[in-house]
Write a protein that holds these residues in place. Structure first.
Motif, short mmCIF file in Angstrom:
data_model
loop_
_atom_site.label_atom_id
_atom_site.label_comp_id
_atom_site.label_asym_id
_atom_site.label_seq_id
_atom_site.Cartn_x
_atom_site.Cartn_y
_atom_site.Cartn_z
N THR A 45 -42.07 -48.77 15.18
CA THR A 45 -41.37 -47.85 14.28
C THR A 45 -41.54 -46.41 14.77
OG1 THR A 45 -41.66 -49.31 12.39
CG2 THR A 45 -41.26 -46.98 11.90
N ILE A 46 -42.75 -46.03 15.12
CA ILE A 46 -43.01 -44.66 15.59
C ILE A 46 -42.22 -44.37 16.86
CG2 ILE A 46 -44.77 -43.07 16.47
CD1 ILE A 46 -44.83 -43.66 13.40
N LEU A 47 -42.23 -45.31 17.80
CA LEU A 47 -41.50 -45.10 19.05
C LEU A 47 -39.99 -45.01 18.81
CD1 LEU A 47 -43.53 -47.38 21.47
CD2 LEU A 47 -43.53 -44.88 21.35
N LYS A 48 -39.49 -45.80 17.87
CA LYS A 48 -38.07 -45.74 17.53
C LYS A 48 -37.73 -44.38 16.93
CE LYS A 48 -34.60 -48.81 15.59
NZ LYS A 48 -34.39 -50.07 14.87
N LEU A 49 -38.60 -43.89 16.05
CA LEU A 49 -38.38 -42.56 15.46
C LEU A 49 -38.44 -41.48 16.52
CD1 LEU A 49 -40.42 -42.76 12.14
CD2 LEU A 49 -37.94 -42.55 12.39
N CYS A 50 -39.41 -41.57 17.42
CA CYS A 50 -39.54 -40.56 18.48
C CYS A 50 -38.31 -40.54 19.37
CB CYS A 50 -40.79 -40.83 19.32
SG CYS A 50 -42.33 -40.48 18.45
N GLU A 51 -37.82 -41.71 19.71
CA GLU A 51 -36.61 -41.78 20.55
C GLU A 51 -35.42 -41.17 19.80
OE1 GLU A 51 -33.74 -45.08 22.68
OE2 GLU A 51 -35.79 -45.63 22.18
N TYR A 52 -35.26 -41.53 18.54
CA TYR A 52 -34.15 -41.01 17.74
C TYR A 52 -34.25 -39.49 17.59
CZ TYR A 52 -31.25 -40.01 13.69
OH TYR A 52 -30.33 -39.46 12.83
N LEU A 53 -35.44 -39.00 17.32
CA LEU A 53 -35.64 -37.57 17.07
C LEU A 53 -35.79 -36.76 18.36
CD1 LEU A 53 -38.15 -37.94 14.12
CD2 LEU A 53 -35.75 -37.24 13.96
N GLU A 54 -35.86 -37.46 19.48
CA GLU A 54 -36.01 -36.84 20.80
C GLU A 54 -37.29 -36.00 20.87
OE1 GLU A 54 -32.19 -34.87 21.17
OE2 GLU A 54 -31.36 -36.65 22.15
N VAL A 55 -38.39 -36.61 20.43
CA VAL A 55 -39.71 -35.98 20.52
C VAL A 55 -40.68 -36.98 21.12
CG1 VAL A 55 -39.32 -34.48 18.52
CG2 VAL A 55 -40.42 -36.70 18.19
N THR A 56 -41.79 -36.48 21.62
CA THR A 56 -42.83 -37.36 22.13
C THR A 56 -43.72 -37.80 20.97
OG1 THR A 56 -44.43 -35.59 22.51
CG2 THR A 56 -42.87 -36.06 24.32
N PRO A 57 -44.47 -38.89 21.14
CA PRO A 57 -45.43 -39.27 20.10
C PRO A 57 -46.43 -38.14 19.80
CG PRO A 57 -45.07 -41.11 21.55
CD PRO A 57 -44.36 -39.92 22.17
N ASN A 58 -46.85 -37.40 20.81
CA ASN A 58 -47.76 -36.27 20.57
C ASN A 58 -47.11 -35.23 19.67
OD1 ASN A 58 -49.80 -37.39 22.08
ND2 ASN A 58 -49.60 -35.97 23.79
N GLU A 59 -45.85 -34.93 19.91
CA GLU A 59 -45.14 -33.97 19.05
C GLU A 59 -45.00 -34.54 17.64
OE1 GLU A 59 -42.13 -31.72 22.13
OE2 GLU A 59 -41.72 -33.83 21.64
N PHE A 60 -44.71 -35.83 17.53
CA PHE A 60 -44.54 -36.46 16.23
C PHE A 60 -45.82 -36.36 15.40
CE2 PHE A 60 -44.56 -40.00 13.26
CZ PHE A 60 -43.30 -39.93 12.71
N PHE A 61 -46.96 -36.57 16.06
CA PHE A 61 -48.24 -36.53 15.35
C PHE A 61 -48.89 -35.16 15.35
CE2 PHE A 61 -48.00 -41.14 16.22
CZ PHE A 61 -48.06 -41.57 14.91
N GLY A 62 -48.22 -34.16 15.91
CA GLY A 62 -48.74 -32.79 15.89
C GLY A 62 -49.93 -32.58 16.80
N ILE A 63 -49.99 -33.36 17.87
CA ILE A 63 -51.10 -33.23 18.83
C ILE A 63 -50.68 -32.20 19.87
CG2 ILE A 63 -52.49 -34.42 20.55
CD1 ILE A 63 -51.90 -37.01 18.93
N LYS A 64 -51.44 -31.14 19.92
CA LYS A 64 -51.13 -30.07 20.85
C LYS A 64 -51.94 -30.25 22.13
CE LYS A 64 -50.00 -26.71 17.32
NZ LYS A 64 -48.92 -27.46 16.84
N LYS A 65 -51.29 -29.99 23.24
CA LYS A 65 -51.96 -30.10 24.53
C LYS A 65 -52.88 -28.90 24.70
CE LYS A 65 -50.95 -30.88 29.37
NZ LYS A 65 -49.91 -31.03 30.38
N THR A 66 -54.12 -29.16 25.05
CA THR A 66 -55.06 -28.07 25.29
C THR A 66 -55.49 -28.11 26.74
OG1 THR A 66 -56.95 -29.46 24.69
CG2 THR A 66 -55.95 -28.13 22.93
N GLU A 67 -55.88 -26.95 27.23
CA GLU A 67 -56.35 -26.88 28.60
C GLU A 67 -57.74 -27.48 28.68
OE1 GLU A 67 -55.95 -23.26 30.77
OE2 GLU A 67 -54.29 -22.61 29.50
#
Length: 72
Positions: A45-67
């Motif tokens: 379900t999450i992957l289907k939503l991410c594909e539809y919304l054109e976002v990554t799973p990290n973006e979907f869950f609000g995970i920010k990339k840190t250095e």
């Protein structure tokens, strides 16, 4: 489970009914994800939503990339 689903929908000017119509994901599931009352949505379900919304799973869950500073 915390996520950015509502924020992404607002940014893309979409409604849950639009997502339901276009993906076939049950409205109850979509509302549960939106209200963060669904504890363990399926990966499919999450992957289907991410594909539809054109976002990554990290973006979907609000995970920010840190250095990485070399620490674990």
């Amino acid at each position: 489970m915390e996520n950015e689903f509502r924020v992404i929908l607002a940014r893309k000017k979409l409604k849950i009914s639009d997502v339901f119509r276009d993906t076939g994901i049950a409205k109850t599931t979509l509302y549960g994800i939106s209200e963060e009352t669904t504890k363990h949505p399926s990966a499919t379900t999450i992957l289907k939503l991410c594909e539809y919304l054109e976002v990554t799973p990290n973006e979907f869950f609000g995970i920010k990339k840190t250095e990485s500073n070399g620490n674990c």
